[in-house]
Design a protein around this motif. Structure first.
Motif, PDB file in Angstrom:
ATOM      1  N   ALA A 101       0.838  -1.199   0.000  1.00  0.00           N
ATOM      2  CA  ALA A 101       0.000   0.000   0.000  1.00  0.00           C
ATOM      3  C   ALA A 101       0.870   1.244   0.000  1.00  0.00           C
ATOM      4  O   ALA A 101       0.585   2.217  -0.702  1.00  0.00           O
ATOM      5  CB  ALA A 101      -0.917   0.001   1.212  1.00  0.00           C
ATOM      6  N   LEU A 125       2.472   1.708  -3.347  1.00  0.00           N
ATOM      7  CA  LEU A 125       1.457   2.192  -4.279  1.00  0.00           C
ATOM      8  C   LEU A 125       1.211   3.684  -4.085  1.00  0.00           C
ATOM      9  O   LEU A 125       1.178   4.461  -5.032  1.00  0.00           O
ATOM     10  CB  LEU A 125       0.160   1.422  -4.011  1.00  0.00           C
ATOM     11  CG  LEU A 125      -0.693   1.128  -5.218  1.00  0.00           C
ATOM     12  CD1 LEU A 125       0.024   0.164  -6.128  1.00  0.00           C
ATOM     13  CD2 LEU A 125      -2.022   0.546  -4.780  1.00  0.00           C
ATOM     14  N   MET A 149       2.069   6.908  -6.666  1.00  0.00           N
ATOM     15  CA  MET A 149       1.102   7.914  -7.089  1.00  0.00           C
ATOM     16  C   MET A 149       1.646   9.317  -6.810  1.00  0.00           C
ATOM     17  O   MET A 149       1.568  10.209  -7.649  1.00  0.00           O
ATOM     18  CB  MET A 149      -0.224   7.713  -6.361  1.00  0.00           C
ATOM     19  CG  MET A 149      -1.003   6.515  -6.870  1.00  0.00           C
ATOM     20  SD  MET A 149      -2.394   6.141  -5.805  1.00  0.00           S
ATOM     21  CE  MET A 149      -3.745   6.704  -6.803  1.00  0.00           C
ATOM     22  N   SER A 156       4.480  10.254  -9.166  1.00  0.00           N
ATOM     23  CA  SER A 156       4.037  10.539 -10.529  1.00  0.00           C
ATOM     24  C   SER A 156       3.323  11.877 -10.597  1.00  0.00           C
ATOM     25  O   SER A 156       3.298  12.519 -11.635  1.00  0.00           O
ATOM     26  CB  SER A 156       3.143   9.424 -11.058  1.00  0.00           C
ATOM     27  OG  SER A 156       2.064   9.246 -10.194  1.00  0.00           O
ATOM     28  N   ALA A 183       6.122  14.509 -10.643  1.00  0.00           N
ATOM     29  CA  ALA A 183       6.936  14.476 -11.852  1.00  0.00           C
ATOM     30  C   ALA A 183       6.439  15.481 -12.880  1.00  0.00           C
ATOM     31  O   ALA A 183       7.139  15.860 -13.790  1.00  0.00           O
ATOM     32  CB  ALA A 183       6.938  13.078 -12.450  1.00  0.00           C
ATOM     33  N   VAL A 184       5.159  15.889 -12.695  1.00  0.00           N
ATOM     34  CA  VAL A 184       4.572  16.828 -13.649  1.00  0.00           C
ATOM     35  C   VAL A 184       4.912  18.246 -13.216  1.00  0.00           C
ATOM     36  O   VAL A 184       4.130  18.917 -12.580  1.00  0.00           O
ATOM     37  CB  VAL A 184       3.043  16.653 -13.718  1.00  0.00           C
ATOM     38  CG1 VAL A 184       2.478  17.384 -14.932  1.00  0.00           C
ATOM     39  CG2 VAL A 184       2.685  15.197 -13.770  1.00  0.00           C
TER      40      VAL A 184
END
Lengths: 311, 358
Positions: free
Chosen positions: B7, B10, B14, B17, B20-21
């Motif tokens: 968990a 995971l 998230m 990611s 990363a933007v």
């Protein structure tokens, strides 16, 4: 107004809704409310588009769209089935997550067009021999693109699966009362996982239909709320796959009717028309609650966690 | 335990990611640095692309550094965030490129009196805040000539965004162009009530095509109508930015913005210490707006006529909104020989003869 053209367009607008609604129905039949439909559709849409763009392979694009939706629903399944997190919160998180992922992956593809051969394969209408010759009905129903047929076949298949098969009965038992299902030896977690994943794959396919067929140019947030309409549709059609066909096309019609009504200078603001699907859902909810029927009820255990140890 | 680890992994994936933007920021070195706030992504093939292409041109022509923030929502907090980020990386000239950024820009201009602010398409100004826009109605009129000569059904479709003067002015200029060459043609308008929603734009275009329109134009930031037209074998005129490769089978031309004309000019003024807060609204003459190169789908005689009127608009011998102009109920709105003033054009809320809209 040309009724034939209107209905053809309504079916095309309704097809992504039908696929997503089926996916959500399957998920909810297992007792899981997955509000991540919008997110799963977006992930499917972007992955399907990227695959089509990079490989020019229509079949692969559709497959990848489904797998992407499936992968997104796997996150949901793991969190809600294995970790027993709150389904509402997890689903909402999945929508937000999926929206972000699709924007991120899609950012360098904005404005790109689906390759011509993929478009040709997915978009060209296939005439069913004989049936397409029926006046009016033939033009509307039997001159559609391949995914429209596929979505209807999936629906019928799922209807038979749910109402006529042993496994379908087991699935309903899991959604109604997992304790009882467990007691008769049904593997509750397995059932939940499988059906959540199938639901995710169908949502991914719905997203793929939007980005590959319906609007074959990549745009940010291409699904634009259709996932939420699907969630409402599941209630509207009272968890019945057959009703989902008509319900989806009806909602598809509501989706596109506004622009066609503008012609008649009725002065109905578009915003009101955008509300129609939701108003229709509320009306159906009211009607079904006035005359409760066992057939129209949601799966009894919908949205609740199942702890085996609690027995 | 295993589950807990999974968990966490995971959750971390998230989070990573999401972070990363990020957006790219250039280091500040020169004395002047221009920062841009965009509503869409830089590659939207429309409004924002037009601005971003101009930003790169500005870098090239003046050798100054620039920075941008994309996908900024039209609310105060988001705009403030974006602008302060730009100021942090050394920007002292700020361009805010959407109408909805107006009020936050005004507040920020007051907060940072030493910096220069320029807001696109608005009307509020202050000592260090100027506004700018293009007279896009001029190329719109020219595109109307193309549509009027191309149509054979005499039904032309217009997918419009919001019912505000800017959009109404575009519809009217376009229709005047259509009617000049083809008095029998009608311009049918559908409202999407959104600047960018590809599905709606496409559905609106499909509704128009189903009614027999064979030329579609748009005031939309997405190419949905072009694609709908191509699928039905009809023709289309785009907007904002030339889009030859999206729908080669339907695309004829587009009224487009060429913002670099303004950006280079205003930044030069600022660098020379000659900045005066002004409201810039120029047309074909300045080059800030243009009609994109016409494809082979445009009839040859239409090309000739467009070139002729383009020259006339440029040398001032022709004015788009010059009387006599009737509205679509038949009442005379602009008497013969009278030109509409900028004020009248900026508050236009009626349709010219030939427009069918609810």
């Amino acid at each position: 107004m040309n009724i034939t053209l209107l209905l053809i367009a309504a079916i095309q607008a309704g097809t992504p809704l039908l696929l997503a609604t089926l996916g959500e129905t399957i998920t909810e039949k297992a007792g899981h409310l997955n509000l991540g439909v919008e997110g799963m559709m977006l992930v499917g849409a972007v992955m399907g588009f990227v695959t089509a763009f990079e490989t020019q392979n229509a079949g692969l694009a559709i497959l990848v769209a489904m797998l992407a939706g499936l992968a997104a629903s796997l996150i949901y399944a793991f969190l809600t089935v294995s970790l027993r997190t709150n389904q509402i919160v997890t689903g909402l998180a999945l929508t937000i997550f999926g929206t972000g992922v699709s924007s991120f992956i899609g950012s360098s593809y904005i404005g790109e067009v689906v390759p011509a051969n993929v478009k040709l394969f997915l978009k060209s209408s296939i005439e069913i021999p004989l049936l397409s010759k029926i006046p009016f009905v033939g033009d509307i129903l039997f001159k559609q693109d391949i995914l429209v047929y596929l979505s209807i076949i999936i629906t019928v298949f799922f209807g038979i699966y749910l109402y006529k098969s042993r496994i379908g009965l087991n699935l309903k038992a899991v959604g109604e009362n997992p304790y009882a299902a467990d007691a008769v030896g049904i593997n509750v977690s397995l059932y939940k996982y499988i059906h959540i994943l199938i639901g995710g794959a169908l949502s991914g396919l719905a997203g793929g239909y939007i980005s590959l067929v319906y609007i074959p140019v990549w745009q940010d947030n291409v699904v634009a709320g259709k996932g939420w309409i699907a969630v409402a549709l599941v209630i509207f059609v009272s968890w019945n796959p057959y009703k989902a066909i008509l319900g989806s096309y009806f909602f598809g019609l509501l989706d596109i009717i506004g622009f066609r009504l503008q012609k008649f200078e009725l002065h109905i603001p578009q915003d009101i028309i955008d509300m129609l699907p939701y108003i229709a859902t509320i009306v159906v909810l009211i009607i079904t609650s006035i005359r409760p029927s066992i057939k129209n009820n949601p799966p009894h255990w919908l949205g609740r966690e199942y702890f085996r140890e609690d027995r | 335990m295993k589950k807990r680890v999974l968990a966490m992994v995971l959750g971390l994936t998230m989070l990573v990611s999401i972070f990363a933007v990020g957006c790219t920021k250039d280091e500040a070195k020169a004395d002047f640095k221009a920062g841009f706030v965009y509503i869409g992504p830089t590659n939207d093939n429309g409004w924002t692309t037009a601005h971003d292409v101009a930003r790169l041109e500005l870098e090239k022509q003046l050798g100054i550094e620039t920075a941008y923030v994309e996908l900024v929502a039209e609310d105060e907090a988001a705009v403030k965030d974006a602008v302060t980020n730009l100021i942090d990386v050394g920007c002292n000239i700020i361009f805010t490129t959407s109408f909805g950024y107006m009020e936050p820009t005004v507040a920020l201009a007051a907060e940072y009196p030493d910096l220069y602010f320029l807001h696109c398409s608005g009307y509020m100004m202050s000592e260090n805040l100027g506004t700018y826009f293009g007279r896009i109605y001029e190329p719109r009129f020219l595109s109307g000539i193309v549509a009027g000569m191309k149509t054979t059904s005499n039904e032309i479709g217009y997918v419009a965004a919001m019912n505000i003067p800017e959009v109404v002015r575009g519809i009217n200029a376009f229709t005047l162009g259509v009617k000049m060459v083809n008095p029998d043609a009608t311009v049918n308008v559908r409202w999407t009530n959104t600047w960018i929603d590809p599905a709606k734009a496409k559905e609106a275009a499909e509704a128009l095509l189903a009614e027999g329109c064979d030329v579609i134009t748009q005031h939309q930031d997405s190419p949905g109508p072009l694609i709908a037209a191509e699928e039905k074998g009809a023709f289309a005129i785009g907007y904002d930015y030339p889009l030859t490769d999206v729908a080669p089978g339907s695309y004829m031309t587009a009224p487009v913005f060429n913002w670099s004309v303004y950006y280079v000019d205003i930044v030069k003024q600022i660098m020379d210490g000659k900045f005066v807060s002004a409201s810039y609204w120029e047309g074909l003459n300045s080059g800030v707006v243009a009609l994109a190169p016409m494809t082979d789908l445009v009839p040859a005689e239409a090309k000739t006529l467009v070139n002729e009127y383009e020259a006339k608009i440029k040398d001032g011998s022709f004015f788009v909104f010059e009387g006599e102009i009737k509205d679509n109920t038949g009442a005379v709105k602009v008497p013969a020989g009278t030109k509409m003033t900028d004020g009248e054009m900026l508050s236009m809320d009626w349709f010219v003869e030939g427009v069918k809209s609810n």
